[in-house]
Design a protein around this motif. Sequence first.
Motif, PDB file in Angstrom:
ATOM      1  N   PHE B  71     -58.727  -7.775   3.988  1.00 33.07           N
ATOM      2  CA  PHE B  71     -59.164  -6.163   3.887  1.00 33.07           C
ATOM      3  C   PHE B  71     -59.878  -5.834   2.594  1.00 33.07           C
ATOM      4  CE2 PHE B  71     -57.420  -2.168   2.348  1.00 33.07           C
ATOM      5  CZ  PHE B  71     -57.960  -1.416   3.493  1.00 33.07           C
ATOM      6  N   PHE B  72     -60.678  -4.941   2.713  1.00 35.92           N
ATOM      7  CA  PHE B  72     -61.495  -4.858   1.430  1.00 35.92           C
ATOM      8  C   PHE B  72     -60.911  -3.238   0.901  1.00 35.92           C
ATOM      9  CE2 PHE B  72     -64.441  -7.418   3.985  1.00 35.92           C
ATOM     10  CZ  PHE B  72     -64.896  -8.104   3.070  1.00 35.92           C
ATOM     11  N   GLY B  73     -60.928  -3.149  -0.408  1.00 34.92           N
ATOM     12  CA  GLY B  73     -60.375  -1.735  -0.720  1.00 34.92           C
ATOM     13  C   GLY B  73     -60.469  -1.947  -2.441  1.00 34.92           C
ATOM     14  N   ILE B  80     -56.004   4.898   2.330  1.00 38.30           N
ATOM     15  CA  ILE B  80     -56.343   4.020   3.190  1.00 38.30           C
ATOM     16  C   ILE B  80     -55.790   2.687   2.786  1.00 38.30           C
ATOM     17  CG2 ILE B  80     -58.774   3.563   2.653  1.00 38.30           C
ATOM     18  CD1 ILE B  80     -58.630   3.624   6.043  1.00 38.30           C
ATOM     19  N   CYS B  81     -56.152   2.364   1.566  1.00 41.56           N
ATOM     20  CA  CYS B  81     -55.715   0.966   1.079  1.00 41.56           C
ATOM     21  C   CYS B  81     -54.065   0.857   0.987  1.00 41.56           C
ATOM     22  CB  CYS B  81     -56.211   0.873  -0.326  1.00 41.56           C
ATOM     23  SG  CYS B  81     -58.227   0.745  -0.438  1.00 41.56           S
ATOM     24  N   PRO B  82     -53.479   1.706   0.372  1.00 40.26           N
ATOM     25  CA  PRO B  82     -52.153   1.672   0.259  1.00 40.26           C
ATOM     26  C   PRO B  82     -51.348   1.539   1.709  1.00 40.26           C
ATOM     27  CG  PRO B  82     -52.701   3.588  -0.947  1.00 40.26           C
ATOM     28  CD  PRO B  82     -53.887   2.901  -0.715  1.00 40.26           C
ATOM     29  N   THR B  83     -51.881   2.606   2.539  1.00 40.58           N
ATOM     30  CA  THR B  83     -51.248   2.703   3.816  1.00 40.58           C
ATOM     31  C   THR B  83     -51.576   1.355   4.742  1.00 40.58           C
ATOM     32  OG1 THR B  83     -52.686   4.812   3.813  1.00 40.58           O
ATOM     33  CG2 THR B  83     -51.234   4.126   5.927  1.00 40.58           C
ATOM     34  N   THR B  84     -52.761   0.757   4.497  1.00 42.30           N
ATOM     35  CA  THR B  84     -53.113  -0.512   5.276  1.00 42.30           C
ATOM     36  C   THR B  84     -52.075  -1.484   4.726  1.00 42.30           C
ATOM     37  OG1 THR B  84     -55.214   0.322   5.390  1.00 42.30           O
ATOM     38  CG2 THR B  84     -54.928  -1.973   6.100  1.00 42.30           C
ATOM     39  N   SER B 109     -60.825  -6.580  -3.780  1.00 44.33           N
ATOM     40  CA  SER B 109     -61.276  -5.382  -4.539  1.00 44.33           C
ATOM     41  C   SER B 109     -62.625  -5.369  -4.584  1.00 44.33           C
ATOM     42  CB  SER B 109     -60.703  -5.321  -5.792  1.00 44.33           C
ATOM     43  OG  SER B 109     -61.102  -4.368  -6.616  1.00 44.33           O
ATOM     44  N   VAL B 110     -63.306  -4.327  -4.311  1.00 50.06           N
ATOM     45  CA  VAL B 110     -64.677  -4.270  -4.183  1.00 50.06           C
ATOM     46  C   VAL B 110     -65.034  -3.222  -5.547  1.00 50.06           C
ATOM     47  CG1 VAL B 110     -65.272  -4.653  -1.905  1.00 50.06           C
ATOM     48  CG2 VAL B 110     -64.863  -2.194  -2.521  1.00 50.06           C
ATOM     49  N   ASP B 111     -64.088  -3.139  -6.415  1.00 47.19           N
ATOM     50  CA  ASP B 111     -64.206  -2.079  -7.731  1.00 47.19           C
ATOM     51  C   ASP B 111     -64.073  -2.955  -8.833  1.00 47.19           C
ATOM     52  OD1 ASP B 111     -64.480   0.013  -9.245  1.00 47.19           O
ATOM     53  OD2 ASP B 111     -62.533   0.851  -8.523  1.00 47.19           O
ATOM     54  N   PRO B 112     -64.802  -4.165  -9.062  1.00 44.07           N
ATOM     55  CA  PRO B 112     -64.600  -5.228 -10.146  1.00 44.07           C
ATOM     56  C   PRO B 112     -64.661  -4.469 -11.412  1.00 44.07           C
ATOM     57  CG  PRO B 112     -66.849  -5.522  -9.204  1.00 44.07           C
ATOM     58  CD  PRO B 112     -65.837  -4.637  -8.376  1.00 44.07           C
ATOM     59  N   ASN B 113     -65.120  -3.516 -11.763  1.00 39.51           N
ATOM     60  CA  ASN B 113     -65.345  -2.713 -13.098  1.00 39.51           C
ATOM     61  C   ASN B 113     -63.956  -2.305 -13.368  1.00 39.51           C
ATOM     62  OD1 ASN B 113     -67.933  -3.356 -13.573  1.00 39.51           O
ATOM     63  ND2 ASN B 113     -68.940  -1.375 -12.263  1.00 39.51           N
ATOM     64  N   ARG B 114     -63.176  -1.785 -12.465  1.00 40.32           N
ATOM     65  CA  ARG B 114     -61.974  -0.953 -12.786  1.00 40.32           C
ATOM     66  C   ARG B 114     -60.832  -2.218 -12.535  1.00 40.32           C
ATOM     67  NH1 ARG B 114     -61.885   4.996 -10.435  1.00 40.32           N
ATOM     68  NH2 ARG B 114     -62.738   3.724  -8.624  1.00 40.32           N
ATOM     69  N   ASP B 115     -60.857  -2.780 -11.446  1.00 41.64           N
ATOM     70  CA  ASP B 115     -59.940  -4.003 -11.160  1.00 41.64           C
ATOM     71  C   ASP B 115     -59.955  -5.167 -11.715  1.00 41.64           C
ATOM     72  OD1 ASP B 115     -59.001  -1.673  -9.540  1.00 41.64           O
ATOM     73  OD2 ASP B 115     -59.794  -2.444  -7.659  1.00 41.64           O
ATOM     74  N   ASP B 129     -44.831 -10.107  -1.786  1.00 41.49           N
ATOM     75  CA  ASP B 129     -45.067 -11.381  -2.741  1.00 41.49           C
ATOM     76  C   ASP B 129     -46.288 -12.174  -2.330  1.00 41.49           C
ATOM     77  OD1 ASP B 129     -42.839 -10.636  -4.286  1.00 41.49           O
ATOM     78  OD2 ASP B 129     -41.535 -11.732  -3.155  1.00 41.49           O
ATOM     79  N   GLY B 130     -46.532 -12.375  -1.143  1.00 40.87           N
ATOM     80  CA  GLY B 130     -47.541 -13.468  -0.711  1.00 40.87           C
ATOM     81  C   GLY B 130     -48.815 -13.049  -0.585  1.00 40.87           C
ATOM     82  N   ILE B 131     -49.211 -11.780  -0.852  1.00 36.86           N
ATOM     83  CA  ILE B 131     -50.688 -11.280  -0.718  1.00 36.86           C
ATOM     84  C   ILE B 131     -51.702 -11.931  -1.711  1.00 36.86           C
ATOM     85  CG2 ILE B 131     -52.098  -9.361  -0.589  1.00 36.86           C
ATOM     86  CD1 ILE B 131     -49.847  -7.786   0.075  1.00 36.86           C
ATOM     87  N   ILE B 132     -52.586 -12.595  -1.413  1.00 34.78           N
ATOM     88  CA  ILE B 132     -53.825 -12.921  -2.329  1.00 34.78           C
ATOM     89  C   ILE B 132     -54.482 -11.773  -2.771  1.00 34.78           C
ATOM     90  CG2 ILE B 132     -55.748 -14.650  -2.389  1.00 34.78           C
ATOM     91  CD1 ILE B 132     -54.475 -16.514  -0.569  1.00 34.78           C
ATOM     92  N   GLY B 133     -54.820 -11.703  -3.911  1.00 36.85           N
ATOM     93  CA  GLY B 133     -55.724 -10.509  -4.426  1.00 36.85           C
ATOM     94  C   GLY B 133     -56.958 -11.096  -5.124  1.00 36.85           C
ATOM     95  N   LEU B 134     -58.291 -10.653  -4.488  1.00 38.60           N
ATOM     96  CA  LEU B 134     -59.347 -11.225  -4.836  1.00 38.60           C
ATOM     97  C   LEU B 134     -60.272 -10.232  -5.753  1.00 38.60           C
ATOM     98  CD1 LEU B 134     -59.911 -13.819  -2.002  1.00 38.60           C
ATOM     99  CD2 LEU B 134     -58.945 -14.264  -4.184  1.00 38.60           C
ATOM    100  N   THR B 135     -61.200 -10.676  -6.461  1.00 31.86           N
ATOM    101  CA  THR B 135     -62.346  -9.729  -6.786  1.00 31.86           C
ATOM    102  C   THR B 135     -63.478 -10.893  -7.218  1.00 31.86           C
ATOM    103  OG1 THR B 135     -63.202  -7.787  -7.786  1.00 31.86           O
ATOM    104  CG2 THR B 135     -61.781  -9.122  -9.037  1.00 31.86           C
ATOM    105  N   GLY B 136     -64.484 -10.161  -7.626  1.00 32.95           N
ATOM    106  CA  GLY B 136     -65.515 -11.195  -8.349  1.00 32.95           C
ATOM    107  C   GLY B 136     -66.666 -10.396  -8.838  1.00 32.95           C
ATOM    108  N   GLU B 137     -67.997 -10.936  -9.150  1.00 32.82           N
ATOM    109  CA  GLU B 137     -69.042 -10.442  -9.375  1.00 32.82           C
ATOM    110  C   GLU B 137     -69.386  -9.454  -8.176  1.00 32.82           C
ATOM    111  OE1 GLU B 137     -70.866 -11.073 -12.555  1.00 32.82           O
ATOM    112  OE2 GLU B 137     -69.164 -12.137 -13.168  1.00 32.82           O
ATOM    113  N   GLU B 138     -70.199  -8.234  -8.824  1.00 38.37           N
ATOM    114  CA  GLU B 138     -70.552  -7.490  -7.644  1.00 38.37           C
ATOM    115  C   GLU B 138     -71.396  -8.214  -6.653  1.00 38.37           C
ATOM    116  OE1 GLU B 138     -71.981  -3.432  -8.753  1.00 38.37           O
ATOM    117  OE2 GLU B 138     -72.957  -3.444  -6.703  1.00 38.37           O
TER     118      GLU B 138
END
Lengths: 280, 205
Positions: B71-73, B80-84, B109-115, B129-138
Amino acid sequence: MSAAEYLLPYDFSPLTILTYITVLGLYSYGLFSMPNSDRPGAGRIFTFTLGVLLCYGVMQTLFDYYSQYMFFVHRGQHLILHHLGPILIALSNPLPVMQYLYRQIPKSALPFLAPVGWVYRCLQHPVLASLLFFGLIYLWLWPPIHFDAMLSRDLYWVMNWSMLIDGLLFWWLIFDPRSPATTNALGYGKRMLCLAVVAIPQMVLGAYIVFARGMVYDVYEVCGRAWPMPPETDQLLGGLLTWIPPAMMSILGILIILRRAMRDDTTSNVSNKAAKEATQ
Amino acid sequence: MFSAKHITVRFLVLAASLAALLSLSGCSSDQENWNAKDISGLMPELAYQLTDTSGDMVTAEDSAGNIRLMFFGFTSCPDICPTTLQKLAQAVQKLPEDAQEDMQIIFVSVDPNRDTPERIKSYVDFFSDGIIGLTGEEENLRELSKRYRTTFGYEEPDDKGNYAVSHSGAVYVFDRNGKARLLVRPEQSMDALIADLTALANEGA
């Protein structure tokens, strides 16, 4: 963002670029090597190039990115691929260039091209051509198919190319520069009838999208928009672009054909008169 | 010259072959009844190279063998992100235990500047507990979203520096081999989601 980022393809397609280079290459080759007397003037060359570059622009620049993620930009893209670009190309009358290039094909290769001719003649049957013209719009805008086309890269390319090729076929049939009086080109009355026939379903579909209360195309919601814009606004603008400009282009087309028919009438009247006077 | 009869015959043959082609493509669709949109064959298999919440570079290989729900958020997302994420976490919890272990929720996360990775960690841990959270360069995020025919965009920041982000509202489901299988629309109900995930977990089990 730099100018290069606006002009470079969002989704690079070598086949698409190769096709455009081939078309422009063949056109310029024909222009330079054909006899001076047949060569189209600067205005016609400009119109042809403009039509080709417009179609290229909506397929292989950043415009394509916005077309993938905004419904109304996508409708604008198809307006150019299916209407404006092919109209400009057909109106520029590249027939002399095509005839010159055709004469360069070796005689031995002609029998192999015969099937292309058969398919072409079938597709240019006025009933089938009109059916295909608005049928393709309905097909790609049918919500489940539209959804898939926007999700699948391959299907997306098939959609855009089919719209462009069908646009070229249809508008070439309509603006065929040959006179129906002296050749087997489609008669002016039938051409105008085709234009009127294809305008109606487009207006109905456009109006349906404009007045739809719910979301007709939720793929843009599902896949994210290029920038935050209310979905209703996007759908409304897209509906208007499906409805009004195509209807206007049909009417403009009818006016152009009407003018041609009137001009043909005058010339044939003048020649009839001249023939009568000569016999007296 | 071709006579009118010739042309009419050809026209009929062509129309018949077109109709045959259309009906063929209609028949070839999968007979399985998914509640979500079946995207088998429409999209490439799962691949990415992004930073996880510990700051390490990870790829799709690291979670291979699991059914991945991507999921992207962005963490400042109001609706929508918390609901999903909540819906996904609850749906997974309601599955039988062995199926639960098969599921891997991935939040990109598609907001790497804040996240920052820390901020994403506390955000995803809130749901499960098991969710993988990812982000990266835009640039990497753009590449990943382009691969899955989605995008994101930023609104102009207001006086306090807050801005909205447009992003995909759907969940991309990949099977154990990383093949793209389902696209879950935001409005799909919890029961329908559980049914789809159960069916997917039972495949080849």
